[in-house]
Motif scaffolding. Structure first.
Motif, PDB file in Angstrom:
ATOM      1  N   TRP A   2     -84.309 -22.854  -4.321  1.00 22.03           N
ATOM      2  CA  TRP A   2     -86.034 -22.632  -5.650  1.00 22.03           C
ATOM      3  C   TRP A   2     -85.914 -21.422  -5.814  1.00 22.03           C
ATOM      4  N   TYR A   3     -85.176 -21.582  -7.548  1.00 21.01           N
ATOM      5  CA  TYR A   3     -86.109 -20.755  -7.899  1.00 21.01           C
ATOM      6  C   TYR A   3     -87.018 -20.323  -8.739  1.00 21.01           C
ATOM      7  N   THR A   4     -87.191 -18.462  -8.941  1.00 24.75           N
ATOM      8  CA  THR A   4     -87.987 -17.880  -8.811  1.00 24.75           C
ATOM      9  C   THR A   4     -88.104 -17.741 -10.218  1.00 24.75           C
ATOM     10  N   ASP A   5     -87.207 -17.425 -11.019  1.00 23.27           N
ATOM     11  CA  ASP A   5     -86.809 -16.824 -12.198  1.00 23.27           C
ATOM     12  C   ASP A   5     -86.551 -18.136 -13.256  1.00 23.27           C
ATOM     13  N   VAL A   6     -87.755 -18.406 -14.115  1.00 23.78           N
ATOM     14  CA  VAL A   6     -87.582 -19.615 -15.100  1.00 23.78           C
ATOM     15  C   VAL A   6     -87.064 -19.768 -16.428  1.00 23.78           C
ATOM     16  N   SER A   7     -85.882 -18.649 -15.988  1.00 20.64           N
ATOM     17  CA  SER A   7     -84.871 -18.719 -17.336  1.00 20.64           C
ATOM     18  C   SER A   7     -83.578 -18.811 -16.482  1.00 20.64           C
ATOM     19  N   LEU A   8     -83.351 -18.545 -15.844  1.00 21.43           N
ATOM     20  CA  LEU A   8     -82.011 -19.039 -15.268  1.00 21.43           C
ATOM     21  C   LEU A   8     -82.304 -20.433 -14.617  1.00 21.43           C
ATOM     22  N   ALA A   9     -83.723 -20.940 -14.208  1.00 23.49           N
ATOM     23  CA  ALA A   9     -83.712 -22.199 -13.298  1.00 23.49           C
ATOM     24  C   ALA A   9     -83.656 -23.119 -14.920  1.00 23.49           C
ATOM     25  N   ALA A  10     -83.897 -22.671 -16.309  1.00 21.30           N
ATOM     26  CA  ALA A  10     -84.154 -23.331 -17.083  1.00 21.30           C
ATOM     27  C   ALA A  10     -82.252 -23.550 -17.983  1.00 21.30           C
ATOM     28  N   GLN A  11     -81.913 -22.442 -17.609  1.00 21.15           N
ATOM     29  CA  GLN A  11     -80.130 -22.507 -17.722  1.00 21.15           C
ATOM     30  C   GLN A  11     -79.473 -24.135 -17.190  1.00 21.15           C
ATOM     31  N   ALA A  12     -79.814 -23.701 -15.618  1.00 22.15           N
ATOM     32  CA  ALA A  12     -79.667 -24.998 -14.816  1.00 22.15           C
ATOM     33  C   ALA A  12     -80.210 -26.236 -15.255  1.00 22.15           C
ATOM     34  N   ALA A  13     -80.676 -26.100 -15.649  1.00 23.84           N
ATOM     35  CA  ALA A  13     -81.442 -27.632 -16.057  1.00 23.84           C
ATOM     36  C   ALA A  13     -80.962 -28.304 -17.038  1.00 23.84           C
ATOM     37  N   VAL A  14     -80.246 -27.267 -18.182  1.00 22.92           N
ATOM     38  CA  VAL A  14     -79.564 -27.707 -19.636  1.00 22.92           C
ATOM     39  C   VAL A  14     -78.203 -28.677 -19.038  1.00 22.92           C
ATOM     40  N   LEU A  15     -77.800 -27.540 -17.908  1.00 23.19           N
ATOM     41  CA  LEU A  15     -76.467 -27.239 -17.564  1.00 23.19           C
ATOM     42  C   LEU A  15     -76.504 -29.084 -16.829  1.00 23.19           C
ATOM     43  N   ALA A  16     -76.969 -28.615 -15.956  1.00 19.50           N
ATOM     44  CA  ALA A  16     -77.489 -30.952 -14.994  1.00 19.50           C
ATOM     45  C   ALA A  16     -78.235 -31.226 -15.559  1.00 19.50           C
ATOM     46  N   GLN A  17     -78.574 -31.230 -17.215  1.00 20.71           N
ATOM     47  CA  GLN A  17     -79.144 -31.881 -17.909  1.00 20.71           C
ATOM     48  C   GLN A  17     -80.686 -33.134 -16.448  1.00 20.71           C
ATOM     49  N   LYS A  18     -81.057 -32.031 -15.953  1.00 20.67           N
ATOM     50  CA  LYS A  18     -82.129 -32.373 -15.252  1.00 20.67           C
ATOM     51  C   LYS A  18     -83.676 -31.501 -15.761  1.00 20.67           C
ATOM     52  N   PRO A  19     -84.524 -32.555 -15.805  1.00 27.31           N
ATOM     53  CA  PRO A  19     -85.676 -32.056 -15.605  1.00 27.31           C
ATOM     54  C   PRO A  19     -86.257 -30.884 -14.545  1.00 27.31           C
ATOM     55  N   PHE A  92     -94.191 -31.493 -13.789  1.00 25.19           N
ATOM     56  CA  PHE A  92     -92.449 -32.127 -14.146  1.00 25.19           C
ATOM     57  C   PHE A  92     -92.266 -31.589 -16.001  1.00 25.19           C
ATOM     58  N   VAL A  93     -91.317 -31.066 -16.439  1.00 21.55           N
ATOM     59  CA  VAL A  93     -90.779 -30.869 -17.786  1.00 21.55           C
ATOM     60  C   VAL A  93     -89.393 -31.022 -17.944  1.00 21.55           C
ATOM     61  N   ASN A  94     -89.095 -31.318 -19.184  1.00 19.87           N
ATOM     62  CA  ASN A  94     -87.670 -31.571 -19.353  1.00 19.87           C
ATOM     63  C   ASN A  94     -86.671 -30.509 -20.367  1.00 19.87           C
ATOM     64  N   VAL A  95     -86.407 -30.223 -20.124  1.00 23.29           N
ATOM     65  CA  VAL A  95     -85.997 -28.895 -20.903  1.00 23.29           C
ATOM     66  C   VAL A  95     -84.542 -29.231 -22.082  1.00 23.29           C
ATOM     67  N   THR A  96     -85.331 -27.750 -22.897  1.00 22.76           N
ATOM     68  CA  THR A  96     -83.563 -28.822 -24.205  1.00 22.76           C
ATOM     69  C   THR A  96     -83.689 -26.782 -24.726  1.00 22.76           C
ATOM     70  N   GLN A  97     -81.843 -26.241 -25.394  1.00 24.15           N
ATOM     71  CA  GLN A  97     -81.998 -24.835 -25.288  1.00 24.15           C
ATOM     72  C   GLN A  97     -81.675 -25.973 -27.495  1.00 24.15           C
ATOM     73  N   VAL A  98     -82.844 -25.031 -27.985  1.00 19.80           N
ATOM     74  CA  VAL A  98     -82.344 -24.344 -29.548  1.00 19.80           C
ATOM     75  C   VAL A  98     -82.183 -23.076 -29.347  1.00 19.80           C
ATOM     76  N   GLU A  99     -80.510 -22.678 -30.074  1.00 20.54           N
ATOM     77  CA  GLU A  99     -80.010 -22.030 -30.335  1.00 20.54           C
ATOM     78  C   GLU A  99     -80.027 -20.675 -28.757  1.00 20.54           C
ATOM     79  N   ASN A 100     -80.209 -19.826 -28.932  1.00 21.50           N
ATOM     80  CA  ASN A 100     -80.116 -19.248 -27.547  1.00 21.50           C
ATOM     81  C   ASN A 100     -82.115 -18.972 -26.930  1.00 21.50           C
TER      82      ASN A 100
END
Length: 132
Positions: A2-19, A92-100
């Motif tokens: 379980w992440y507590t830092d949303v920025s780190l979780a968002a990075q992981a979500a984009v890399l893993a392509q998971k919501p 439940f949220v989908n995450v995308t990365q736009v630039e940084n």
């Protein structure tokens, strides 16, 4: 995990392509949150499903547990962004990365559901599949 830092979780979500599953909880006072964790999140069935399908994020609103101001501010901002009115709430949220920058696209929320992990996971699957 379980992440507590949303920025780190968002990075992981984009890399893993998971919501992401954002779990809004009151860890030291919310009875229904404890029940959801005990009956669903702390089960082997859920852990197995979650490890392959979502990135887990806990957004805690404790009354007595100490948190850093950064985490408090992050959780408050997300609570307002997702208009969370009560606990437990899981978005439940989908995450995308736009630039940084990471963008979160909300799918749907869920709360406590009777019936254990199978019922909860079936609902989660329908939310995730509906958001693809």
């Amino acid at each position: 995990t379980w992440y507590t830092d949303v920025s780190l979780a968002a990075q992981a979500a984009v890399l893993a392509q998971k919501p992401m599953l954002l779990f809004f909880t009151g860890s030291d006072w919310c009875g229904w949150c404890h029940r959801l964790q005990r009956e669903v999140f702390n089960t082997a069935t859920f852990s197995t499903w979650a490890s392959t399908n979502v990135i887990l994020v806990e957004l805690d609103f404790p009354r007595n547990k100490v948190q850093t101001q950064v985490i408090k501010d992050q959780n408050q901002r997300l609570q307002q962004q997702f208009m969370v009115q009560g606990y437990p709430t899981a978005w439940f949220v989908n995450v995308t990365q736009v630039e940084n920058e990471y963008k979160m696209a909300p799918l749907k929320s869920a709360g406590y559901m009777a019936g254990g992990p199978d019922v909860w996971i079936a609902n989660a699957k329908s939310i995730i599949e509906g958001g693809k």
